[in-house]
Design an enzyme around this catalytic site. Structure first.
Site, short mmCIF file in Angstrom:
data_model
loop_
_atom_site.label_atom_id
_atom_site.label_comp_id
_atom_site.label_asym_id
_atom_site.label_seq_id
_atom_site.Cartn_x
_atom_site.Cartn_y
_atom_site.Cartn_z
N ARG A 66 0.86 -1.19 0.00
CA ARG A 66 0.00 0.00 0.00
C ARG A 66 0.89 1.23 0.00
NH1 ARG A 66 -3.38 -2.71 -1.57
NH2 ARG A 66 -5.47 -3.14 -0.75
N ASP A 79 4.46 -0.53 -7.12
CA ASP A 79 3.17 -0.84 -7.75
C ASP A 79 2.09 0.00 -7.07
OD1 ASP A 79 1.56 -2.34 -9.59
OD2 ASP A 79 0.77 -3.48 -7.89
N GLU A 122 -1.68 7.52 -5.54
CA GLU A 122 -2.20 6.71 -6.65
C GLU A 122 -3.72 6.77 -6.86
OE1 GLU A 122 -1.14 2.68 -5.54
OE2 GLU A 122 -3.16 2.32 -4.87
N HIS A 174 -0.79 -0.37 -9.67
CA HIS A 174 -1.56 -1.32 -8.87
C HIS A 174 -2.02 -2.53 -9.71
CE1 HIS A 174 -3.50 -1.19 -4.73
NE2 HIS A 174 -3.58 -2.43 -5.16
P1 NAD Z 1 -1.63 -11.16 5.03
O1 NAD Z 1 -2.63 -10.67 6.00
O2 NAD Z 1 -1.61 -12.61 4.64
O3 NAD Z 1 -0.15 -10.81 5.57
C1 NAD Z 1 0.20 -9.60 6.15
C2 NAD Z 1 1.37 -9.86 7.09
O4 NAD Z 1 1.83 -8.61 7.61
C3 NAD Z 1 0.99 -10.74 8.30
O5 NAD Z 1 1.92 -11.80 8.45
C4 NAD Z 1 1.06 -9.78 9.47
O6 NAD Z 1 1.46 -10.40 10.70
C5 NAD Z 1 2.12 -8.81 8.98
N1 NAD Z 1 2.14 -7.55 9.72
C6 NAD Z 1 1.12 -6.93 10.35
N2 NAD Z 1 1.57 -5.81 10.95
C7 NAD Z 1 2.89 -5.74 10.69
C8 NAD Z 1 3.90 -4.83 11.05
N3 NAD Z 1 3.64 -3.75 11.82
N4 NAD Z 1 5.15 -5.05 10.61
C9 NAD Z 1 5.43 -6.14 9.85
N5 NAD Z 1 4.53 -7.05 9.50
C10 NAD Z 1 3.27 -6.84 9.91
O7 NAD Z 1 -1.76 -10.22 3.76
P2 NAD Z 1 -1.32 -10.52 2.26
O8 NAD Z 1 -2.40 -11.26 1.55
O9 NAD Z 1 0.06 -11.10 2.26
O10 NAD Z 1 -1.28 -9.04 1.66
C11 NAD Z 1 -0.34 -8.08 2.10
C12 NAD Z 1 -0.72 -6.71 1.57
O11 NAD Z 1 -0.56 -6.70 0.15
C13 NAD Z 1 -2.21 -6.35 1.77
O12 NAD Z 1 -2.40 -5.70 3.03
C14 NAD Z 1 -2.51 -5.42 0.64
O13 NAD Z 1 -2.37 -4.09 1.11
C15 NAD Z 1 -1.41 -5.71 -0.40
N6 NAD Z 1 -1.92 -6.18 -1.69
C16 NAD Z 1 -1.53 -5.55 -2.84
C17 NAD Z 1 -1.99 -5.98 -4.09
C18 NAD Z 1 -1.56 -5.35 -5.39
O14 NAD Z 1 -2.23 -5.55 -6.42
N7 NAD Z 1 -0.46 -4.62 -5.43
C19 NAD Z 1 -2.88 -7.07 -4.14
C20 NAD Z 1 -3.25 -7.71 -2.95
C21 NAD Z 1 -2.78 -7.25 -1.72
#
Ligand code: NAD
Length: 331
Positions: free
Chosen positions: A233, A257, A262, A294
């Site tokens: 994000r 990305d 954005e 994105h």
């Molecule tokens: P997820 O919930 O499986 O994993 C997130 C991880 O971050 C967890 O292991 C959690 O413990 C950890 N976390 C929480 N707080 C933290 C902190 N302060 N410091 C470090 N780690 C921390 O989520 P995911 O499915 O892996 O997705 C991750 C992110 O990717 C989403 O939040 C979303 O914003 C982003 N995303 C982007 C796209 C894109 O098209 N670019 C698509 C999907 C998701």
């Protein structure tokens, strides 16, 4: 179950229409306009709305959706930082998301950006098209035996960790929870990750405590010549500090990305506009920065999984069942 589908693009309509055959109880009206306070009243008469990452589902929108009688917000994405969850809960509006449609889609894009900026593919592509076959400005470095630092080892971070391991990298990570499936990963503090990593890839969610995680202080702790990739994000990175760091030659490359500014750009063609005060334009002026809009999620596999899970969420809601995809305000 009647769903009003906001911000429809042709690929959304195609993938949802394909799935609808398996969900005869669901009816969808597709609309191009995005969800925002002004457009929320259009949902009158619908049970649910379906929205995406750049939809404005803040306090005002949730109030308008409540007035319109909407009972369910279906997010066709994983992130939910654009929703006022507290308000939704107060009005008894359920919020459901698609938590893990294809972690590999995003992780593979993160690696594509990492490789792209490190091997200067964005420059090479343009040069060769201009019959410039020289190699000046294209020097990269190997990922093999370098250190990858993964911030957040949930579904996407774990997929990225596996990809980095496949490249022969040492993989270190920082997370508030350790992922038990990643026995090849060394968990370290954020400071140690910043100090040791040659490639830093962000995969934690945007929350109050991760907002501007990458800022002047944390950038100062990074190795000189580091590659930074953000596919999570935009708000995780303080753009002005990033720009300062790029100017100070801190980064070998930066692949984004997602970025703070954005929202107005995402999935829109703004090629005829002058982006005069845009920090995006400033970022793009640097030769070692590559930005995509994105598109991490944008693969055939991910879109099919998104539409299927979103419709399963809708049906489960109607039956009063839980799918585990409900989003609730923590704490
Ligand atoms: P997820 O919930 O499986 O994993 C997130 C991880 O971050 C967890 O292991 C959690 O413990 C950890 N976390 C929480 N707080 C933290 C902190 N302060 N410091 C470090 N780690 C921390 O989520 P995911 O499915 O892996 O997705 C991750 C992110 O990717 C989403 O939040 C979303 O914003 C982003 N995303 C982007 C796209 C894109 O098209 N670019 C698509 C999907 C998701």
């Amino acid at each position: 179950m009647k769903i009003l589908f906001y911000d429809t693009k042709s690929y959304d309509k195609e993938s949802f229409e394909k799935q609808l055959a398996n969900f005869p109880e669901v009816e969808i009206d597709f609309m191009k306009t995005d969800l925002a306070p002004k457009t929320a009243p259009l949902a009158k008469g619908f049970d649910a709305v379906c929205a995406f990452v750049s939809s404005d589902i803040g306090t005002e929108t949730v109030e308008k959706l409540h007035e319109a009688g909407v009972k369910l917000i279906l997010l066709r994405c994983a992130g939910f930082n654009n929703v006022d969850l507290e308000k939704a809960q107060e009005y008894g509006i359920k919020v459901m998301r698609v938590p893990g449609y294809s972690p590999e889609a995003v992780a593979e894009h993160a690696m594509a950006l990492a490789l792209g900026v490190t091997r200067r593919l964005h420059k090479a592509y343009v040069k060769v098209r201009e019959n410039d076959f020289s190699l000046s400005g294209l020097m990269g470095f190997n990922f093999y035996q370098k250190t990858a630092g993964i911030v957040g080892t949930g579904k996407i971070g774990a997929a990225m960790a596996r990809i980095c391991r496949g490249f022969g990298m040492n993989v270190i990570a920082y997370d508030v929870y350790k992922n038990p499936d990643l026995d090849f990963v060394e968990y370290v503090s954020l400071d140690e990750l910043l100090e040791r990593s040659d490639l830093i890839s962000l995969h934690c969610p945007l929350m109050d405590n991760t907002y501007h995680l990458i800022n002047k202080e944390t950038i100062a702790k990074m190795k000189d010549g580091v590659v930074l990739v953000n596919t999570s994000r935009g708000g995780l990175v303080k753009t002005d500090d990033l720009i300062e760091g790029i100017r100070a030659r801190k980064f070998f490359g930066v692949g984004l990305d997602v970025y703070e500014e954005e929202t107005k750009n995402v999935f829109e063609d703004r090629s005829d506009e002058m982006l005069e005060h845009s920090t995006t334009a400033r970022l793009l002026s640097f030769p070692n920065v590559m930005i995509t809009s994105h598109q991490g999620f944008f693969t055939e596999e991910a879109l099919a999984a998104i539409s299927e899970t979103t419709l399963q969420n809708a049906v489960a809601f109607e039956k009063g069942e839980s799918t585990g995809n409900e989003v609730v305000k923590q704490g």
